[in-house]
Motif scaffolding. Structure first.
Motif, PDB file in Angstrom:
ATOM      1  N   GLU A 173       0.817  -1.215   0.000  1.00  0.00           N
ATOM      2  CA  GLU A 173       0.000   0.000   0.000  1.00  0.00           C
ATOM      3  C   GLU A 173       0.849   1.263   0.000  1.00  0.00           C
ATOM      4  N   ALA A 174       2.032   1.207   0.629  1.00  0.00           N
ATOM      5  CA  ALA A 174       2.924   2.364   0.614  1.00  0.00           C
ATOM      6  C   ALA A 174       3.493   2.590  -0.787  1.00  0.00           C
ATOM      7  N   LEU A 175       3.840   1.501  -1.478  1.00  0.00           N
ATOM      8  CA  LEU A 175       4.339   1.629  -2.836  1.00  0.00           C
ATOM      9  C   LEU A 175       3.273   2.212  -3.753  1.00  0.00           C
ATOM     10  N   GLU A 176       2.045   1.741  -3.603  1.00  0.00           N
ATOM     11  CA  GLU A 176       0.964   2.262  -4.438  1.00  0.00           C
ATOM     12  C   GLU A 176       0.721   3.743  -4.155  1.00  0.00           C
ATOM     13  N   ALA A 177       0.820   4.125  -2.889  1.00  0.00           N
ATOM     14  CA  ALA A 177       0.633   5.537  -2.533  1.00  0.00           C
ATOM     15  C   ALA A 177       1.737   6.395  -3.135  1.00  0.00           C
ATOM     16  N   ALA A 178       2.977   5.885  -3.116  1.00  0.00           N
ATOM     17  CA  ALA A 178       4.094   6.625  -3.719  1.00  0.00           C
ATOM     18  C   ALA A 178       3.892   6.752  -5.225  1.00  0.00           C
ATOM     19  N   LEU A 179       3.495   5.683  -5.871  1.00  0.00           N
ATOM     20  CA  LEU A 179       3.236   5.734  -7.303  1.00  0.00           C
ATOM     21  C   LEU A 179       2.128   6.728  -7.631  1.00  0.00           C
ATOM     22  N   ALA A 180       1.139   6.817  -6.761  1.00  0.00           N
ATOM     23  CA  ALA A 180       0.022   7.737  -6.996  1.00  0.00           C
ATOM     24  C   ALA A 180       0.456   9.197  -6.963  1.00  0.00           C
ATOM     25  N   THR A 181       1.599   9.495  -6.337  1.00  0.00           N
ATOM     26  CA  THR A 181       2.116  10.871  -6.341  1.00  0.00           C
ATOM     27  C   THR A 181       2.871  11.192  -7.625  1.00  0.00           C
TER      28      THR A 181
END
Length: 236
Positions: free
Chosen positions: A50-58
């Motif tokens: 979920e942290a990786l997905e959040a970073a990608l979303a930025t």
């Protein structure tokens, strides 16, 4: 168990990325550099999906990983959907992992010995992939830390280029934790300059602004983006 901090007072990953990018831009302006000349490498080791997905979303697309196996778990399935993703190996590499590293990473930042240069060259021949390479310099000559000694850096750069045919584009360092980083950044820049190298990967969460002032082209930031490992972060 997670820490007891109320989630409401913990910055989101989105907010942390925005803050770090702003500080990078401000520091560049202070030293009259183009903010686009500094690339943020998000250190994603140990981070959950979920942290990786959040970073990608930025919009983040450049990530640094310390271990080949963990990086495979993080990114192998994501790569197909992310053509602009750049993966950088920033941890020590064993020669028996050279093929796997070459298959996955776009940049290997931790070349520190000729035996590894030979293994990488053979892996590139086998796989047909040619990741760019940085030479890691142990600027503090710390016995527990990876990296070629400064006095031996020129010879390793030459061997990697001329003997093994690697695409060496720059240098990387991790200054001693108990010393001011600036002299180490300066030393790395001097080694790069005399070898015609343009890429300097230096600076982490605690000193990336100092690294930018010393000419860093890539800063490797983990905790300032994702929080300390025991701190729960809201993804967005």
């Amino acid at each position: 168990m997670t820490a007891s901090n109320p989630a409401s007072v913990v910055p989101s990953i989105h907010d942390r990325f925005a803050a770090v990018r702003q500080r990078i831009a401000q520091t560049c302006v202070e030293v009259r550099r183009d903010p686009a000349s500094v690339i943020l490498t998000a250190v994603s080791k140990t981070q959950p999906s979920e942290a990786l997905e959040a970073a990608l979303a930025t919009g983040q697309r450049v990530f640094g990983e310390n271990r080949v196996q963990e990086a495979q778990a993080h990114w192998a399935e994501r790569r197909a959907a992310l053509p602009d993703l750049e993966l950088r190996l920033i941890g020590p590499l064993q020669t028996n992992k050279a093929v796997e590293a070459v298959e996955l990473f776009d940049v290997i930042e931790t070349l520190d010995r000729e035996k590894l240069a030979s293994a990488l060259a053979a892996a590139m021949q086998k796989t047909g992939r040619r990741p760019r390479v940085l030479v890691q310099v142990n600027t503090g000559a710390e016995p527990q830390k990876a990296g070629v000694l400064p006095a031996d850096a020129d010879a390793l750069i030459a061997a990697a280029r001329d003997v093994h045919g690697l695409t060496v584009e720059g240098l990387m360092c991790i200054p001693p934790a108990d010393e001011a980083p600036d002299p180490h950044f300066k030393m790395l820049g001097e080694i790069a300059a005399r070898n015609g190298l343009s890429v300097l990967s230096m600076g982490m969460s605690g000193d990336y602004e100092a690294a930018i002032r010393s000419g860093a082209t890539h800063v490797r930031v983990g905790s300032a983006l994702f929080g300390e490992r025991n701190t729960p972060l809201k993804p967005s």
